[in-house]
Design a protein around this motif. Structure first.
Motif, PDB file in Angstrom:
ATOM      1  N   LEU A  64       0.824  -1.207   0.000  1.00 52.22           N
ATOM      2  CA  LEU A  64       0.000   0.000   0.000  1.00 52.22           C
ATOM      3  C   LEU A  64       0.861   1.260   0.000  1.00 52.22           C
ATOM      4  O   LEU A  64       0.441   2.314  -0.468  1.00 52.22           O
ATOM      5  CB  LEU A  64      -0.933   0.007   1.211  1.00 52.22           C
ATOM      6  N   GLU A  65       2.095   1.131   0.500  1.00 50.97           N
ATOM      7  CA  GLU A  65       3.020   2.267   0.514  1.00 50.97           C
ATOM      8  C   GLU A  65       3.738   2.437  -0.819  1.00 50.97           C
ATOM      9  O   GLU A  65       4.521   3.368  -0.995  1.00 50.97           O
ATOM     10  CB  GLU A  65       4.063   2.082   1.631  1.00 50.97           C
ATOM     11  N   GLY A  66       3.516   1.526  -1.743  1.00 48.98           N
ATOM     12  CA  GLY A  66       4.141   1.622  -3.057  1.00 48.98           C
ATOM     13  C   GLY A  66       5.471   0.905  -3.196  1.00 48.98           C
ATOM     14  O   GLY A  66       6.134   1.031  -4.219  1.00 48.98           O
ATOM     15  N   LEU A  67       5.870   0.138  -2.182  1.00 51.76           N
ATOM     16  CA  LEU A  67       7.127  -0.599  -2.256  1.00 51.76           C
ATOM     17  C   LEU A  67       6.916  -1.932  -2.974  1.00 51.76           C
ATOM     18  O   LEU A  67       5.925  -2.611  -2.729  1.00 51.76           O
ATOM     19  CB  LEU A  67       7.679  -0.850  -0.844  1.00 51.76           C
ATOM     20  N   PRO A  68       7.833  -2.338  -3.840  1.00 50.12           N
ATOM     21  CA  PRO A  68       7.684  -3.607  -4.553  1.00 50.12           C
ATOM     22  C   PRO A  68       7.630  -4.784  -3.578  1.00 50.12           C
ATOM     23  O   PRO A  68       8.414  -4.852  -2.618  1.00 50.12           O
ATOM     24  CB  PRO A  68       8.946  -3.684  -5.412  1.00 50.12           C
ATOM     25  N   LEU A  69       6.711  -5.712  -3.821  1.00 44.29           N
ATOM     26  CA  LEU A  69       6.560  -6.892  -2.973  1.00 44.29           C
ATOM     27  C   LEU A  69       7.702  -7.887  -3.162  1.00 44.29           C
ATOM     28  O   LEU A  69       8.164  -8.490  -2.207  1.00 44.29           O
ATOM     29  CB  LEU A  69       5.233  -7.601  -3.287  1.00 44.29           C
ATOM     30  N   ASP A  70       8.142  -8.076  -4.383  1.00 42.16           N
ATOM     31  CA  ASP A  70       9.139  -9.095  -4.697  1.00 42.16           C
ATOM     32  C   ASP A  70      10.540  -8.563  -4.382  1.00 42.16           C
ATOM     33  O   ASP A  70      10.962  -7.542  -4.909  1.00 42.16           O
ATOM     34  CB  ASP A  70       9.047  -9.494  -6.167  1.00 42.16           C
ATOM     35  N   VAL A  71      11.267  -9.289  -3.531  1.00 38.84           N
ATOM     36  CA  VAL A  71      12.617  -8.860  -3.164  1.00 38.84           C
ATOM     37  C   VAL A  71      13.583  -8.926  -4.345  1.00 38.84           C
ATOM     38  O   VAL A  71      14.677  -8.366  -4.272  1.00 38.84           O
ATOM     39  CB  VAL A  71      13.173  -9.695  -1.984  1.00 38.84           C
TER      40      VAL A  71
END
Length: 100
Positions: A83-90
């Motif tokens: 929700l903060e816009g950070l990519p989920l996939d490392v």
């Protein structure tokens, strides 16, 4: 390669889906979606040993197999963000610069 998807595969596929009935991609996002595809985590590209290695199989729904998995194979990471816009996939390139 087509011969690998014969009778033996149909039996193995049905057994795998019976043991692992939910899509692993959906489950990682908190959804319980029935799987319909047995996907090869690492594409076998005709390698019989890799094709039959059950440790290389994962259950996916058709939507994830035809969408997210294809994107992963082409780009090297899954799309999606918090929700903060950070990519989920490392594996996303954004994460490479965050530890420095």
């Amino acid at each position: 390669m087509a011969s690998m998807y014969g009778h033996r595969w149909r039996i193995a596929r049905a057994r795998h889906l019976a043991l692992h009935p939910l899509c692993v991609y959906c489950a990682a996002q908190g959804y319980r979606t029935p799987a319909s595809v047995v996907d090869h985590v690492t594409p076998h590209r005709g390698d019989s040993a890799l094709f039959w290695a059950a440790s290389n199989w994962q259950s996916l729904c058709k939507t994830c197999h035809d969408g997210a998995k294809q994107t992963l194979e082409k780009s090297g990471y899954l799309k999606g963000s918090t929700l903060e816009g950070l990519p989920l996939d490392v594996r996303h390139p954004w994460h490479r610069g965050t530890d420095e």
